[in-house]
Design a protein around this motif. Sequence first.
Motif: not given
Length: 183
Positions: A90-115
């Motif tokens: 998730l830290i890797d995903v968040s770093y990539g996410l922070s680079q999306l300067t034009h992002l206006i819509s974000f949906q994240m569904n985390l399910s059964y992510c035990e770690g």
Amino acid sequence: VSLSRFLPTLTRIQELSIHWYVNENTSDDGCCEMMNTISSLSSLSHLQLHLNGSITDRTMKSMCAMLHSVITLSHFDLNLSLKKITDSGLIDVSYGLSQLTHLISFQMNLSYCEGVSDVGVSHVMDAIQSLQHLSRLHLYLWDCTKVTDVGGYKIGNAVRARTSLTDVFVSVWGSGISESGVA
């Protein structure tokens, strides 16, 4: 059929939806290859990824690299139902996410992510706070049992700090967050 064979030929593609399932007996090599292939889609504006099964943090690292390349992305839906993903992924995903300067819509569904715990959720919330144009945010945390009220407070604070949000939805179920955790 390998996605790497036909996706690069669709250079003008603007919207892409992929549902990927990796069973316990296979690796996530194909998913990593898919992330590399998506990187070549320079006009992509809408991306929907549904990743299920035994995909690991290795794919999340590939996703981070992919997000650095698709700078035109304005809508991103990420659905993860992955028992093997950890906070590191998730830290890797968040770093990539922070680079999306034009992002206006974000949906994240985390399910059964035990770690995944408060640490990973906190990094994603930090990335969300850095997105200047974000106006739509939908978050779903289902059966992520290591996420507690600390993560819930981080979600609540991030949402309140984003005054530009006009469409917000947060759903928490089966995690370690109490009723007052997201308030």
